[in-house]
Design an enzyme around this catalytic site. Structure first.
Site, PDB file in Angstrom:
ATOM      1  N   HIS A 183      13.695   7.804  37.190  1.00  0.00           N
ATOM      2  CA  HIS A 183      13.386   8.847  38.175  1.00  0.00           C
ATOM      3  C   HIS A 183      11.900   8.744  38.517  1.00  0.00           C
ATOM      4  O   HIS A 183      11.116   8.223  37.751  1.00  0.00           O
ATOM      5  CB  HIS A 183      13.689  10.226  37.598  1.00  0.00           C
ATOM      6  CG  HIS A 183      15.149  10.426  37.285  1.00  0.00           C
ATOM      7  ND1 HIS A 183      16.129  10.474  38.250  1.00  0.00           N
ATOM      8  CD2 HIS A 183      15.795  10.562  36.095  1.00  0.00           C
ATOM      9  CE1 HIS A 183      17.316  10.658  37.682  1.00  0.00           C
ATOM     10  NE2 HIS A 183      17.143  10.696  36.371  1.00  0.00           N
TER      11      HIS A 183
ATOM     12  N   GLU B 268      23.422  11.147  27.046  1.00  0.00           N
ATOM     13  CA  GLU B 268      23.259  12.186  28.065  1.00  0.00           C
ATOM     14  C   GLU B 268      24.504  12.328  28.944  1.00  0.00           C
ATOM     15  O   GLU B 268      24.395  12.601  30.137  1.00  0.00           O
ATOM     16  CB  GLU B 268      21.994  11.951  28.903  1.00  0.00           C
ATOM     17  CG  GLU B 268      21.774  10.544  29.406  1.00  0.00           C
ATOM     18  CD  GLU B 268      20.481  10.393  30.216  1.00  0.00           C
ATOM     19  OE1 GLU B 268      19.773  11.367  30.459  1.00  0.00           O
ATOM     20  OE2 GLU B 268      20.213   9.255  30.635  1.00  0.00           O
TER      21      GLU B 268
ATOM     22  N   ASP C 206      20.941  15.716  32.009  1.00  0.00           N
ATOM     23  CA  ASP C 206      22.165  14.975  32.327  1.00  0.00           C
ATOM     24  C   ASP C 206      23.313  15.371  31.408  1.00  0.00           C
ATOM     25  O   ASP C 206      24.458  15.483  31.859  1.00  0.00           O
ATOM     26  CB  ASP C 206      21.923  13.458  32.237  1.00  0.00           C
ATOM     27  CG  ASP C 206      21.376  12.908  33.543  1.00  0.00           C
ATOM     28  OD1 ASP C 206      21.936  13.232  34.597  1.00  0.00           O
ATOM     29  OD2 ASP C 206      20.389  12.153  33.499  1.00  0.00           O
TER      30      ASP C 206
HETATM   31  C1  3PY Z   1      17.656  14.269  31.121  1.00  0.00           C
HETATM   32  O1  3PY Z   1      17.396  15.402  30.686  1.00  0.00           O
HETATM   33  O2  3PY Z   1      18.727  13.958  31.651  1.00  0.00           O
HETATM   34  C2  3PY Z   1      16.647  13.236  31.023  1.00  0.00           C
HETATM   35  O3  3PY Z   1      16.919  12.112  31.415  1.00  0.00           O
HETATM   36  C3  3PY Z   1      15.335  13.578  30.426  1.00  0.00           C
HETATM   37  O4  3PY Z   1      14.475  12.490  30.379  1.00  0.00           O
HETATM   38 MG    MG Z   2      18.740  11.867  32.323  1.00  0.00          MG
END
Ligand code: 3PY
Ligand code: MG
Length: 253
Positions: A50, A152, A178
Site C-alpha cells: 500500500h 490477515e 484485512d
Molecule cells: C492490515 O491491517 O491489513 C495490514 O496489512 C497492516 O499492515
Molecule cells: Mg493488510
C-alpha cells in the site's frame, strides 16, 4: 553494525520472545526515512503493498534508515520472484509477506527470497553486496533473510497450522484490518469474533514455537503495551503517514 549482525540480533530476540519494535513507511522521502531510522526502532518496513513507494526508491530509503543503525525491511506487494529479488537486491534485511494463506504459497515466497542452495532467488551483483565488492560476505545473508508471514484472512487463519510448519519462517504478523475485513467485521477490533481469531492464531503459534507479531496502526503506546502483555514480540508501531496526519491536525491540539 553490518546487516547480518542486525538480522541475527532480531532473530535472537524473537527466539527469546523479547520485543522487537519496528515501524512502517509509506511516504517516499529519504528525509522521513532518516528520521524513522534514527527513532530507536529495531527495524523499519517500507510498504510496497500500500502507499506510493516504488522499488527504484528503495536504495535511497534504505541508506537513510541505515544511518540510524536500523534494519530496513520491506512489506512486499506480493511474493513473486521479481518482487522478492527487487527488494532484497536493493538491500532489504528481510521481507514481510502479505496475505499468506497456505504453506505452499509461503514456501514458494521463502524460496524466491533465498539464494541457492536454500532457495531459488537469482544470484547477482546488486546494492545488497555492493555490486560484487562484498559478494562472498553477502552469501550467508542472501540464504537467510528475515521471513515474516502476514496472517490477515480467514483462509490464513484456517491454514495456520500448516503455514507455521514452513521451515525458515521467523515470525507471523497479523494484519488487523484485512483480517477483520475478511471476517466481515472490518476494523471492529473489539468484536468477540476478532478477539477469538487472534487467540486462535496466537495459540497455534505458541504450540508450534513461532513468534507472533501484529501491526498497531494507531500510534498508541497503551495498545503496544497490551499487545506485549499478550505475548506479541514483533510489533510494528504505526505508519509514518498516520503519525504525521495525527500530529499535523491543528484541531487536535
Ligand atoms: C492490515 O491491517 O491489513 C495490514 O496489512 C497492516 O499492515
Ligand atoms: Mg493488510
Amino acid at each position: 553494525m553490518n546487516k547480518l549482525v542486525k538480522i541475527g540480533k532480531i532473530r535472537d530476540k524473537l527466539h527469546r520472545r523479547v520485543l522487537t519494535l519496528g515501524s512502517w513507511m509509506q511516504i517516499p522521502s529519504s528525509s522521513v526515512a532518516e528520521i524513522m531510522g534514527a527513532s530507536g526502532y529495531d527495524w523499519v518496513a517500507i510498504d510496497l503493498e500500500h502507499g506510493a513507494i516504488s522499488t527504484h526508491q528503495l536504495p535511497d530509503l534504505f541508506r537513510a534508515i541505515e544511518l540510524g543503525e536500523t534494519l530496513p525491511l520491506v512489506r512486499l506487494a506480493e511474493g513473486s520472484a521479481q518482487n522478492c529479488k527487487a527488494a532484497l537486491d536493493a538491500g532489504a534485511g528481510g521481507v514481510i509477506i502479505p496475505m499468506v494463506e497456505s504453506a505452499g504459497q509461503l514456501e514458494l515466497t521463502r524460496s524466491n527470497c533465498c539464494w541457492p542452495p536454500s532457495g531459488s532467488r537469482g544470484v547477482a551483483f546488486s546494492r545488497a553486496n555492493l555490486f560484487g565488492k562484498h559478494f562472498n560476505a553477502y552469501i550467508q545473508e542472501a540464504q537467510s533473510p528475515l521471513i515474516v508471514a502476514m496472517i490477515e484472512s480467514i483462509a490464513g487463519l484456517e491454514n495456520i497450522a500448516e503455514i507455521l510448519d514452513v521451515p525458515g519462517l521467523d515470525a507471523i504478523f497479523i494484519g488487523p484490518y484485512d483480517l477483520s475485513a475478511s471476517m466481515g467485521i472490518m476494523a471492529q477490533f473489539d468484536d468477540a469474533r476478532f478477539i477469538e481469531a487472534l487467540a486462535k492464531i496466537t495459540e497455534a503459534a505458541r504450540v508450534k514455537g513461532i513468534p507472533i507479531g501484529i501491526h498497531v496502526v494507531e500510534p498508541s503506546r497503551e495498545q503496544v503495551e497490551s499487545r506485549i502483555d499478550e505475548g506479541y514480540c514483533f510489533i510494528a508501531y504505526s505508519i509514518d503517514a498516520v503519525m504525521l496526519r495525527l500530529q499535523a491536525n491543528y484541531e487536535s491540539y
